[in-house]
Design an enzyme around this catalytic site. Structure first.
Site, PDB file in Angstrom:
ATOM      1  N   ARG A  63       4.210  -3.356 -10.792  1.00 42.83           N
ATOM      2  CA  ARG A  63       5.087  -4.053  -9.845  1.00 42.83           C
ATOM      3  C   ARG A  63       5.168  -3.331  -8.501  1.00 42.83           C
ATOM      4  O   ARG A  63       5.226  -3.950  -7.438  1.00 42.83           O
ATOM      5  CB  ARG A  63       6.485  -4.199 -10.462  1.00 42.83           C
ATOM      6  CG  ARG A  63       7.425  -5.070  -9.660  1.00 42.83           C
ATOM      7  CD  ARG A  63       8.517  -5.627 -10.564  1.00 42.83           C
ATOM      8  NE  ARG A  63       9.491  -6.375  -9.785  1.00 42.83           N
ATOM      9  CZ  ARG A  63      10.674  -5.889  -9.426  1.00 42.83           C
ATOM     10  NH1 ARG A  63      11.017  -4.655  -9.768  1.00 42.83           N
ATOM     11  NH2 ARG A  63      11.506  -6.633  -8.727  1.00 42.83           N
ATOM     12  N   HIS A  67       4.491  -5.150  -4.959  1.00 44.66           N
ATOM     13  CA  HIS A  67       5.484  -5.160  -3.887  1.00 44.66           C
ATOM     14  C   HIS A  67       5.005  -4.374  -2.658  1.00 44.66           C
ATOM     15  O   HIS A  67       5.441  -4.653  -1.546  1.00 44.66           O
ATOM     16  CB  HIS A  67       6.828  -4.619  -4.387  1.00 44.66           C
ATOM     17  CG  HIS A  67       7.606  -5.632  -5.178  1.00 44.66           C
ATOM     18  ND1 HIS A  67       8.954  -5.822  -5.029  1.00 44.66           N
ATOM     19  CD2 HIS A  67       7.212  -6.531  -6.117  1.00 44.66           C
ATOM     20  CE1 HIS A  67       9.369  -6.792  -5.851  1.00 44.66           C
ATOM     21  NE2 HIS A  67       8.324  -7.223  -6.517  1.00 44.66           N
ATOM     22  N   ASP A  68       4.118  -3.411  -2.874  1.00 49.22           N
ATOM     23  CA  ASP A  68       3.539  -2.706  -1.732  1.00 49.22           C
ATOM     24  C   ASP A  68       2.579  -3.631  -0.982  1.00 49.22           C
ATOM     25  O   ASP A  68       2.669  -3.804   0.236  1.00 49.22           O
ATOM     26  CB  ASP A  68       2.800  -1.444  -2.203  1.00 49.22           C
ATOM     27  CG  ASP A  68       2.231  -0.645  -1.028  1.00 49.22           C
ATOM     28  OD1 ASP A  68       2.931  -0.536   0.001  1.00 49.22           O
ATOM     29  OD2 ASP A  68       1.098  -0.142  -1.129  1.00 49.22           O
ATOM     30  N   VAL A  71       3.806  -6.613   1.331  1.00 49.85           N
ATOM     31  CA  VAL A  71       4.500  -6.298   2.593  1.00 49.85           C
ATOM     32  C   VAL A  71       3.568  -5.465   3.477  1.00 49.85           C
ATOM     33  O   VAL A  71       3.354  -4.282   3.224  1.00 49.85           O
ATOM     34  CB  VAL A  71       5.818  -5.532   2.326  1.00 49.85           C
ATOM     35  CG1 VAL A  71       6.524  -5.207   3.635  1.00 49.85           C
ATOM     36  CG2 VAL A  71       6.725  -6.342   1.402  1.00 49.85           C
ATOM     37  N   ASP A  75      -0.604  -0.318   1.639  1.00 49.70           N
ATOM     38  CA  ASP A  75      -0.612   0.855   2.515  1.00 49.70           C
ATOM     39  C   ASP A  75       0.363   1.943   2.078  1.00 49.70           C
ATOM     40  O   ASP A  75       0.632   2.885   2.821  1.00 49.70           O
ATOM     41  CB  ASP A  75      -0.285   0.432   3.955  1.00 49.70           C
ATOM     42  CG  ASP A  75       1.100  -0.217   4.084  1.00 49.70           C
ATOM     43  OD1 ASP A  75       1.803  -0.352   3.049  1.00 49.70           O
ATOM     44  OD2 ASP A  75       1.481  -0.590   5.209  1.00 49.70           O
ATOM     45  N   GLU A  89      11.513   0.284   2.845  1.00 50.17           N
ATOM     46  CA  GLU A  89      11.497  -0.958   2.061  1.00 50.17           C
ATOM     47  C   GLU A  89      12.263  -0.847   0.737  1.00 50.17           C
ATOM     48  O   GLU A  89      12.514  -1.857   0.076  1.00 50.17           O
ATOM     49  CB  GLU A  89      10.036  -1.351   1.792  1.00 50.17           C
ATOM     50  CG  GLU A  89       9.282  -1.675   3.069  1.00 50.17           C
ATOM     51  CD  GLU A  89       7.760  -1.658   2.909  1.00 50.17           C
ATOM     52  OE1 GLU A  89       7.268  -1.843   1.774  1.00 50.17           O
ATOM     53  OE2 GLU A  89       7.066  -1.455   3.931  1.00 50.17           O
ATOM     54  N   ASN A  95      13.612  -5.179  -3.716  1.00 54.91           N
ATOM     55  CA  ASN A  95      13.338  -3.841  -4.248  1.00 54.91           C
ATOM     56  C   ASN A  95      14.579  -3.065  -4.676  1.00 54.91           C
ATOM     57  O   ASN A  95      14.516  -2.219  -5.570  1.00 54.91           O
ATOM     58  CB  ASN A  95      12.601  -3.002  -3.183  1.00 54.91           C
ATOM     59  CG  ASN A  95      11.265  -3.599  -2.796  1.00 54.91           C
ATOM     60  OD1 ASN A  95      10.644  -4.300  -3.587  1.00 54.91           O
ATOM     61  ND2 ASN A  95      10.828  -3.336  -1.573  1.00 54.91           N
ATOM     62  N   PRO A 165       8.074 -13.371  -3.388  1.00 55.44           N
ATOM     63  CA  PRO A 165       8.826 -14.511  -3.929  1.00 55.44           C
ATOM     64  C   PRO A 165       9.949 -14.054  -4.864  1.00 55.44           C
ATOM     65  O   PRO A 165       9.729 -13.170  -5.695  1.00 55.44           O
ATOM     66  CB  PRO A 165       7.782 -15.316  -4.710  1.00 55.44           C
ATOM     67  CG  PRO A 165       6.478 -14.634  -4.523  1.00 55.44           C
ATOM     68  CD  PRO A 165       6.693 -13.321  -3.859  1.00 55.44           C
ATOM     69  N   HIS A 195       3.799 -10.375 -16.391  1.00 56.85           N
ATOM     70  CA  HIS A 195       5.112 -10.436 -17.039  1.00 56.85           C
ATOM     71  C   HIS A 195       5.001 -10.456 -18.564  1.00 56.85           C
ATOM     72  O   HIS A 195       5.989 -10.676 -19.254  1.00 56.85           O
ATOM     73  CB  HIS A 195       5.926 -11.634 -16.529  1.00 56.85           C
ATOM     74  CG  HIS A 195       6.513 -11.403 -15.176  1.00 56.85           C
ATOM     75  ND1 HIS A 195       7.327 -12.312 -14.549  1.00 56.85           N
ATOM     76  CD2 HIS A 195       6.412 -10.349 -14.316  1.00 56.85           C
ATOM     77  CE1 HIS A 195       7.693 -11.834 -13.371  1.00 56.85           C
ATOM     78  NE2 HIS A 195       7.145 -10.649 -13.203  1.00 56.85           N
ATOM     79  N   THR A 196       3.814 -10.203 -19.077  1.00 59.34           N
ATOM     80  CA  THR A 196       3.643  -9.975 -20.504  1.00 59.34           C
ATOM     81  C   THR A 196       4.171  -8.582 -20.873  1.00 59.34           C
ATOM     82  O   THR A 196       4.301  -8.242 -22.039  1.00 59.34           O
ATOM     83  CB  THR A 196       2.161 -10.106 -20.914  1.00 59.34           C
ATOM     84  OG1 THR A 196       2.032  -9.843 -22.305  1.00 59.34           O
ATOM     85  CG2 THR A 196       1.285  -9.116 -20.165  1.00 59.34           C
ATOM     86  N   ASP A 242       8.615 -10.699 -21.833  1.00 57.87           N
ATOM     87  CA  ASP A 242       7.852 -11.340 -22.911  1.00 57.87           C
ATOM     88  C   ASP A 242       8.568 -11.044 -24.221  1.00 57.87           C
ATOM     89  O   ASP A 242       8.506  -9.929 -24.735  1.00 57.87           O
ATOM     90  CB  ASP A 242       6.425 -10.787 -22.909  1.00 57.87           C
ATOM     91  CG  ASP A 242       5.595 -11.247 -24.105  1.00 57.87           C
ATOM     92  OD1 ASP A 242       6.122 -11.956 -24.976  1.00 57.87           O
ATOM     93  OD2 ASP A 242       4.404 -10.884 -24.155  1.00 57.87           O
TER      94      ASP A 242
END
Length: 322
Positions: A63, A67-68, A71, A75, A89, A95, A165, A195-196, A242
């Protein structure tokens, strides 16, 4: 005149193509083969140790990478703490009290720095740790493209702008936000399959288990037992994304969706009479196809506007610019 204008247009197009593709054309799977040959084994050993202590950490590291990359590209900006000159961030809405694994990244960086000081970026460490986490939890492996450099700043406002999202997203929002990053609807569904593994906080699925109808009744009741209806009560209580095999990277996540047992609204919306239903069905019974599409999508995500060449830097400490 016509010739010169068409030539200049062509020149601009060629230059644009070079600029547009050069960023990740410079990434390669053997980027550190001479400068830091032990990087792969070093990262893997720390990730293995962290995941053996806490299985959820594997999902957290995947994750972090997601999320890196969403945005301002892959980097390492998500790793930066706030400074006097910028707000990072980490405390942005997607986050805050949510992304985790920073200590593991610190551990990896410390060991990699010992092996080859000033060579391997934090951005590449995130890419490797995500891959290793998937493999350790039973998922597919792939050769990670490397050569990203680290940003010198981070952007609270960019992380807060909706590019990531939320769990309440509609299907069209999910598709659009992934497309804005060069990822297709198929990539989005395959990546959602991460998301498993992992867990989510009650505050993120409360609305689904109390207010939505496209949910298995017994599943909703089971989740309600540790996630009270009242906002502010049990907000941080965790549930597995899951319910079938929470610590194994497999296709059970998609089976759960067929059975209306998606934990988040943004999970179940993938199988709810819309354009992605057929893909969910395919993945639910075809491990090979899911793994292949997941790997393709992870590599594509890792290609999102990296800093290469002389751009950015190689941070000594992943939490702060040099």
């Amino acid at each position: 005149m016509a010739f010169s204008s068409s030539f200049s247009v062509m020149f601009v197009v060629v230059v644009w193509m070079m600029v547009g593709s050069s960023s990740y054309a410079q990434l390669s799977t053997n980027f550190y083969s001479k400068s830091c040959p032990k990087v792969l084994s070093t990262v893997e050993s720390v990730v293995k140790s962290a995941v053996s202590k806490e299985k959820r950490m594997g999902a957290s590291l995947v994750r972090l990478f997601f999320h890196d990359c969403f945005v301002n590209g892959c980097d390492g900006s998500i790793l930066l703490d706030d400074t006097s000159s910028f707000r990072g961030e980490k405390t942005a809405a997607p986050n805050n009290n949510s992304v985790r694994g920073f200590n593991v990244v610190d551990d990896i960086k410390a060991k990699v720095e010992k092996a080859c000081p000033g060579v391997v970026s934090c951005a590449d460490i995130l890419a490797l740790a995500a891959r290793d986490s998937v493999v350790i939890l039973g998922g597919p492996g792939w050769d990670v493209k490397l050569g990203r450099r680290d940003s010198k700043t981070a952007s609270f406002s960019a992380a807060n702008s909706g590019v990531i999202p939320p769990p309440t997203a509609t299907l069209s929002q999910l598709i659009n936000r992934f497309q804005a990053r060069g990822l297709s609807a198929k990539d989005m569904v395959a990546l959602s399959g991460a998301h498993t593994i992992g867990k989510a906080r009650c505050v993120l699925f409360r609305g689904r288990i109390y207010n939505e109808t496209n949910i298995d009744t017994s599943f909703a009741k089971a989740r309600q037992s540790s996630c009270p209806r009242t906002s502010g009560s049990g907000d941080n209580n965790l549930a597995p994304l899951d319910v079938a095999t929470p610590d194994s990277f497999d296709l059970k996540y998609f089976n759960n969706l067929l059975n209306k047992k998606g934990l988040l609204h943004s999970d179940q919306i993938l199988f709810n009479g819309g354009s992605t239903d057929s893909l969910v069905k395919t993945y639910s019974s075809n491990t090979k196809k899911f793994y292949s599409d997941f790997v393709t999508a992870m590599i594509k995500m890792g290609d999102i506007t990296p800093l290469t060449g002389s751009n950015g830097e190689i941070r000594k400490n992943c939490r702060k610019p040099n």
